[in-house]
Design an enzyme around this catalytic site. Sequence first.
Site, PDB file in Angstrom:
ATOM      1  N   PHE A 152       1.861  42.693  70.187  1.00  0.00           N
ATOM      2  CA  PHE A 152       2.925  43.701  70.179  1.00  0.00           C
ATOM      3  C   PHE A 152       2.866  44.599  68.950  1.00  0.00           C
ATOM      4  O   PHE A 152       3.833  45.273  68.620  1.00  0.00           O
ATOM      5  CB  PHE A 152       4.298  43.014  70.242  1.00  0.00           C
ATOM      6  CG  PHE A 152       4.436  42.084  71.421  1.00  0.00           C
ATOM      7  CD1 PHE A 152       4.677  42.604  72.690  1.00  0.00           C
ATOM      8  CD2 PHE A 152       4.299  40.715  71.284  1.00  0.00           C
ATOM      9  CE1 PHE A 152       4.781  41.766  73.792  1.00  0.00           C
ATOM     10  CE2 PHE A 152       4.400  39.863  72.377  1.00  0.00           C
ATOM     11  CZ  PHE A 152       4.640  40.396  73.629  1.00  0.00           C
ATOM     12  N   LYS A 207       4.150  41.899  78.128  1.00  0.00           N
ATOM     13  CA  LYS A 207       3.621  43.033  77.362  1.00  0.00           C
ATOM     14  C   LYS A 207       3.947  44.371  78.026  1.00  0.00           C
ATOM     15  O   LYS A 207       4.469  45.290  77.395  1.00  0.00           O
ATOM     16  CB  LYS A 207       2.104  42.858  77.197  1.00  0.00           C
ATOM     17  CG  LYS A 207       1.387  44.018  76.577  1.00  0.00           C
ATOM     18  CD  LYS A 207       1.882  44.283  75.177  1.00  0.00           C
ATOM     19  CE  LYS A 207       1.476  45.661  74.733  1.00  0.00           C
ATOM     20  NZ  LYS A 207       0.581  45.665  73.623  1.00  0.00           N
ATOM     21  N   CYS A 263      -1.265  53.628  74.040  1.00  0.00           N
ATOM     22  CA  CYS A 263      -0.609  52.490  74.703  1.00  0.00           C
ATOM     23  C   CYS A 263       0.463  52.888  75.701  1.00  0.00           C
ATOM     24  O   CYS A 263       0.279  52.732  76.905  1.00  0.00           O
ATOM     25  CB  CYS A 263      -0.023  51.555  73.652  1.00  0.00           C
ATOM     26  SG  CYS A 263      -1.276  50.935  72.524  1.00  0.00           S
TER      27      CYS A 263
HETATM   28  C1  UGA Z   1       3.403  50.673  71.018  1.00  0.00           C
HETATM   29  C2  UGA Z   1       4.479  49.579  70.949  1.00  0.00           C
HETATM   30  O1  UGA Z   1       5.546  50.020  70.126  1.00  0.00           O
HETATM   31  C3  UGA Z   1       3.897  48.280  70.382  1.00  0.00           C
HETATM   32  O2  UGA Z   1       4.874  47.266  70.380  1.00  0.00           O
HETATM   33  C4  UGA Z   1       2.714  47.869  71.246  1.00  0.00           C
HETATM   34  O3  UGA Z   1       2.101  46.685  70.768  1.00  0.00           O
HETATM   35  C5  UGA Z   1       1.683  48.983  71.256  1.00  0.00           C
HETATM   36  O4  UGA Z   1       2.287  50.194  71.786  1.00  0.00           O
HETATM   37  C6  UGA Z   1       0.547  48.557  72.125  1.00  0.00           C
HETATM   38  O5  UGA Z   1       0.734  48.411  73.346  1.00  0.00           O
HETATM   39  O6  UGA Z   1      -0.533  48.268  71.620  1.00  0.00           O
HETATM   40  P1  UGA Z   1       2.307  52.337  69.209  1.00  0.00           P
HETATM   41  O7  UGA Z   1       1.568  52.946  70.364  1.00  0.00           O
HETATM   42  O8  UGA Z   1       1.562  52.006  67.951  1.00  0.00           O
HETATM   43  O9  UGA Z   1       2.987  50.952  69.679  1.00  0.00           O
HETATM   44  O10 UGA Z   1       3.434  53.351  68.828  1.00  0.00           O
HETATM   45  P2  UGA Z   1       5.028  53.416  68.799  1.00  0.00           P
HETATM   46  O11 UGA Z   1       5.500  53.233  67.425  1.00  0.00           O
HETATM   47  O12 UGA Z   1       5.598  52.547  69.858  1.00  0.00           O
HETATM   48  O13 UGA Z   1       5.237  54.933  69.200  1.00  0.00           O
HETATM   49  C7  UGA Z   1       4.826  55.421  70.484  1.00  0.00           C
HETATM   50  C8  UGA Z   1       5.177  56.869  70.629  1.00  0.00           C
HETATM   51  O14 UGA Z   1       6.570  57.030  70.856  1.00  0.00           O
HETATM   52  C9  UGA Z   1       4.831  57.782  69.455  1.00  0.00           C
HETATM   53  O15 UGA Z   1       4.224  58.971  69.974  1.00  0.00           O
HETATM   54  C10 UGA Z   1       6.174  58.081  68.836  1.00  0.00           C
HETATM   55  O16 UGA Z   1       6.185  59.338  68.199  1.00  0.00           O
HETATM   56  C11 UGA Z   1       7.074  58.080  70.036  1.00  0.00           C
HETATM   57  N1  UGA Z   1       8.481  57.769  69.735  1.00  0.00           N
HETATM   58  C12 UGA Z   1       8.831  56.575  69.198  1.00  0.00           C
HETATM   59  C13 UGA Z   1       9.471  58.706  70.029  1.00  0.00           C
HETATM   60  O17 UGA Z   1       9.183  59.809  70.542  1.00  0.00           O
HETATM   61  N2  UGA Z   1      10.773  58.411  69.760  1.00  0.00           N
HETATM   62  C14 UGA Z   1      11.137  57.223  69.228  1.00  0.00           C
HETATM   63  O18 UGA Z   1      12.352  57.014  69.012  1.00  0.00           O
HETATM   64  C15 UGA Z   1      10.149  56.294  68.930  1.00  0.00           C
END
Ligand code: UGA
Length: 438
Positions: A152, A207, A263
């Site tokens: 995660f 997941k 992801c």
């Molecule tokens: C995501 C999940 O959060 C992890 O728990 C998971 O392990 C991972 O995918 C995976 O499957 O490997 P990640 O892709 O690193 O992690 O990024 P996030 O921090 O989740 O952000 C995803 C996207 O959502 C980004 O583009 C971010 O800018 C956007 N986001 C996030 C928003 O637009 N608003 C928010 O409030 C939060």
Amino acid sequence: MTPRLSVIGTGYLGATHAACMAELGFEVVGLDISPAKVELLTKGTVPFFEPGLGEVLARNIANGRLRFTTDFAEAASGADVHFICVGTPQAAGAQKADMSQVFGSVEQLAPHLSPGALVVGKSTVPVGTADEIARRLAISNPGVEVAWNPEFLREGFAVNDTLHPDRLVVGVRSDRAEQRLREVYAPIINEGVPFLVMDFPTAELVKVAANSFLATKISFINAMAEVCEAAGADVTRLAEAIGYDPRIGNRFLAAGLGFGGGCLPKDIRAFMARAGELGADEALMFLREVDQINLRRRVHTVDLARKALDGSFIDKRITVLGASFKPDSDDVRDSPSLDVAVAMSNAGADVVVNDPKGLDNAARVYPHMAYEQDIMAALSGSDLVVLGTEWREYRELDPAAAAAQVRSPRIIDGRNALDPIAWRAAGWTYRALGRPHA
Ligand code: UGA
């Protein structure tokens, strides 16, 4: 006997997992089919940007617990628990996951596995994969067991998320497999981290269910942003107010350009495709809407930009702040910011992209775009600035200094990351997604 570990695939997930397992005290061998990657990792260099990982990697190479190879026989002979950490990207021209790396790596590992080895899947996979791997290994390697242990971690927080996760989830078919994983994760379990034991399909689904929930939360607030814009309301205040309800919570409610990366977008699509194969497609219809709301944010931002430029992109210089899909990452896979930059360039604008870490990767994917590493140089002569990734460098940008660089002080804050009052006071025409005009 202390288990010895192999980690197959050294991308974001595998490189982090290998380094962190060595940090916990295990002997670890990481395998990748890319000799260039293995060479870099062996030198203690992380092939991508991930805060804090370089130190953990270098420390454990130096103390001899961690090494890397391209040779499956070597990886397998040094280990008895094998973590599969290869990629499962979206298949070309389809919604489902491309599973060739998972099945390919298990097939290459199989001839070298010792009897009694444990193969542990960490990659994000369609439900049913663990069962299929177990079925294949039962034929080629009786006595080798399979477990599923989804990961995660978030990019940008990978080391901390691996060493101090919210929970550990393992799908197993025997007490022996559970015990092996309890040994591997003992230092983390001893910190009080919940260790959840379940069957294969549930562990696989945990997941994709978690990522689907996160994607839904983001698209929910972005749908509210659309309504707020139509009604003249402010989505950031709305998010703050609903977030105080602990049942809702205030995290992952940042409205803006939406989610990207390697992801969330591909995981919700693969999940819908797999549910369809299982005859449960109706259950996940809402994820299509989640995807659509998300992609609409990018189109809407391009529309806002066109409007800000009085209806035409031709002969207009636009500075896009951000190429990576989120701050503290150089990953540009499915980056909303870069997507918007490319769309405006294709529509005739003269676009220059700035990013603290992501420009090399962006240039590999879109070599025809213009890139500028220096923020002030990127802003110079600009008719419009679009903030697409909320790097700290942008949140802390001095609006007066930025105004001195541009031709016309107009900004679209695609992440609601800036203070509208300060920017307007410095003479900027400030627009944001889901917030009222001045
Ligand atoms: C995501 C999940 O959060 C992890 O728990 C998971 O392990 C991972 O995918 C995976 O499957 O490997 P990640 O892709 O690193 O992690 O990024 P996030 O921090 O989740 O952000 C995803 C996207 O959502 C980004 O583009 C971010 O800018 C956007 N986001 C996030 C928003 O637009 N608003 C928010 O409030 C939060």
